[in-house]
Design an enzyme around this catalytic site. Structure first.
Site, PDB file in Angstrom:
ATOM      1  N   SER A 242       0.782  -1.309   0.098  1.00 46.72           N
ATOM      2  CA  SER A 242      -0.039   0.074   0.044  1.00 46.72           C
ATOM      3  C   SER A 242       0.931   1.313  -0.055  1.00 46.72           C
ATOM      4  CB  SER A 242      -0.944   0.053   1.393  1.00 46.72           C
ATOM      5  OG  SER A 242      -0.188   0.509   2.510  1.00 46.72           O
ATOM      6  N   LYS A 243       0.252   2.302  -0.016  1.00 51.33           N
ATOM      7  CA  LYS A 243       1.191   3.547  -0.326  1.00 51.33           C
ATOM      8  C   LYS A 243       2.002   3.657   1.153  1.00 51.33           C
ATOM      9  CE  LYS A 243      -1.659   6.765  -2.735  1.00 51.33           C
ATOM     10  NZ  LYS A 243      -2.951   7.755  -2.645  1.00 51.33           N
ATOM     11  N   ARG A 244       1.548   3.215   2.073  1.00 53.96           N
ATOM     12  CA  ARG A 244       2.450   3.249   3.244  1.00 53.96           C
ATOM     13  C   ARG A 244       4.028   2.719   2.968  1.00 53.96           C
ATOM     14  NH1 ARG A 244       2.287  -0.654   6.564  1.00 53.96           N
ATOM     15  NH2 ARG A 244       0.668  -1.744   5.369  1.00 53.96           N
ATOM     16  N   HIS A 245       4.100   1.928   2.067  1.00 57.87           N
ATOM     17  CA  HIS A 245       5.224   1.329   1.618  1.00 57.87           C
ATOM     18  C   HIS A 245       6.116   2.271   0.586  1.00 57.87           C
ATOM     19  CE1 HIS A 245       2.947  -2.201   2.928  1.00 57.87           C
ATOM     20  NE2 HIS A 245       4.161  -2.386   3.408  1.00 57.87           N
ATOM     21  N   GLY A 246       5.551   3.523   0.599  1.00 58.24           N
ATOM     22  CA  GLY A 246       6.307   4.337  -0.470  1.00 58.24           C
ATOM     23  C   GLY A 246       5.652   4.380  -1.732  1.00 58.24           C
TER      24      GLY A 246
END
Ligand code: GLU
Length: 467
Positions: A242-246
């Site tokens: 997800s966006k959390r991972h960059g």
């Protein structure tokens, strides 16, 4: 004839998982001399946007995943879907269902209360000898597919092996809504049929849809494609990507300074292998790619490995191409042409030292625009002895031929004359010329910067008294 497709729903950017799906479908078609089709599944009018369509097309173009046919838009195929719905109705393989939303909710509640899986109970399903209630007036019915009630649906998945589902698990799903618009599972089948798709290669979030779709293919008398469901991609930490991972959008990788060939090579290996090969071209990938070596388990994203590949491809890239990338990035920072620095030479100097194109552009920045090191930094590096040595070097620079060996010799002479070692002069010189104490070989930097820039920058640092 092998025909594959990539069929994104344009509800957001082209993410890294979608790009891998597209890459595998593309490579499979290339491997077998087939065709790769791009189909935009935009029937969800509320969530599909033209910007998302553009982002998908731009992302595919950046990666170089060219389609042979399409893009086909499902919203342009409504008449065809209507026709097929009518055909299924006429053949008794689909039927109108007048169950209201409230009734469906009550049904589900009752099923849940009994501990059953919520599903449509077939109350409007016509059967021989069964009398249906009269259609309620003023209700636009949905159309449901008459799913077989007995037996199993079974297919040999190209990645996951044999999958078998009992028809008793499947209910009569809606193929057209009350307003006549067709549903996802229905359109996919009509399209894959009409577009003569031989291999449906897609994410395994669609495994649950496949038995319904297979039943529809059978009902239509359409030949069944092969199915291959790719496992999902997890983030570095093993959680769903997800966006959390960059960056998850393909175009974000472009923004972040990755080369498309690095991203492609990375994605190719993310869930597929060919012996120990880690670095390969897309031509090799297309020659090697097969579904047998696609892993059935989830793949884990590894940013470090992607960075390693990016550094590798940067080292190999054509300096002229890197120069264009630097130019574009500098222009984005408001530094337009109007300089005569050979950026290809800057790229050659730095491409082994940086991890991505943004770092390369940052390295090129002080070549194009004088760095103006702070008074503090200058004071730190320019002792009186260094100033003296720099002044005499400046004197030599005014007259020598501007060639790396000559410049190196001028430096050596100055060092000898002032009893200094290379770093004692080279580091201050870097600060003066580039605003930072590190750089590639100083004589190479000097040559690329050119006499005028070098002399101007030394003069500026030494101040009016010595210039
Ligand atoms: N439109 C679907 C999606 O974006 C893919 C459908 C398919 O590949 O069959 O998830």
């Amino acid at each position: 004839m092998i025909r594959t497709r990539f069929a994104p729903s344009p509800t957001g950017y082209l993410h890294i998982g979608g790009a891998r799906t597209a890459l595998y479908a593309w490579a499979y078609a290339r491997r077998h001399g087939g065709a790769f089709i791009l189909r935009i599944e935009d029937t969800d009018l509320a969530r599909s946007t033209p910007a998302a369509v553009q982002a998908i097309i731009d992302g595919m173009r950046w990666l170089g995943l060219a389609h042979d046919e399409g893009p086909f838009y499902q919203t342009q195929r409504f008449p065809r879907y209507k026709e097929v719905v009518a055909q299924l109705l006429a053949a008794g393989q689909a039927y109108p269902c007048y169950t209201s939303a409230d009734e469906l909710e009550q049904l589900r509640e009752a099923q849940r209360a009994r501990g059953e899986k919520p599903r449509y109970d077939g109350r409007w399903r016509p059967e021989p000898g069964r009398t249906l209630p009269p259609a309620p007036p003023g209700v636009a019915p949905v159309i449901r597919f008459k799913n077989p009630q007995d037996g199993v649906v079974s297919w040999e998945d190209g990645v996951k092996g044999r999958i078998t589902v009992a028809n008793a698990e499947l209910d009569d799903f809606v193929i057209a809504r009350g307003d006549g618009t067709p549903t996802y599972n229905f359109c996919v089948v009509v399209d894959d049929w009409d577009m003569r798709i031989s291999h449906v290669i897609r994410g395994d979030d669609h495994v649950n849809n496949t038995p319904r779709q297979i039943n529809l293919f059978h009902a239509l008398g359409a030949p069944l494609p092969n199915f291959a469901h790719l496992s999902m991609i997890l983030g570095d930490d093993g959680q769903k990507l997800s966006k959390r991972h960059g960056a998850v959008s393909v175009l974000q990788y472009e923004e972040d300074g990755y080369l498309p060939e690095a991203v492609l090579n990375y994605l190719a290996r993310l869930g597929w292998s060919h012996g120990d090969e880690e670095i390969f071209t897309m031509a090799q990938f297309c020659a090697w790619f097969d579904l047998d070596h696609v892993t059935a388990s989830a793949a884990q994203f590894n940013t470090e490995k992607l960075n390693w590949l990016n550094a590798h491809y940067l080292k190999q890239a054509d300096p002229a191409r890197l120069a264009a990338e630097i130019e574009r990035r500098l222009a984005g920072q408001g530094l337009d042409r109007g300089h005569d620095i050979d950026l290809a030479r800057v790229a050659t100097l730095y491409r082994e030292r940086v991890g991505n194109l943004n770092e390369l552009a940052d390295a090129a920045h002080p070549f194009v625009r004088a760095p103006h090191p702070s008074a503090e930094l200058l004071a730190q590096h320019l002792s009186p002895a260094v100033r003296e040595a720099l002044a005499s070097l400046r004197g030599k620079f005014a007259g020598v031929a501007w060639e790396q060996p000559v410049l190196a010799a001028a430096l050596k002479e100055t060092l000898a004359a002032h009893g200094m070692k290379m770093p004692q002069l080279a580091i201050p010189l870097r600060v003066v010329l580039l605003g930072q104490p590190q750089s590639p070989a100083i004589d190479a930097v000097l040559e690329v910067l050119g006499r005028d820039r070098v002399c101007e920058r030394i003069d500026a640092a030494l101040g009016p008294a010595t210039s």
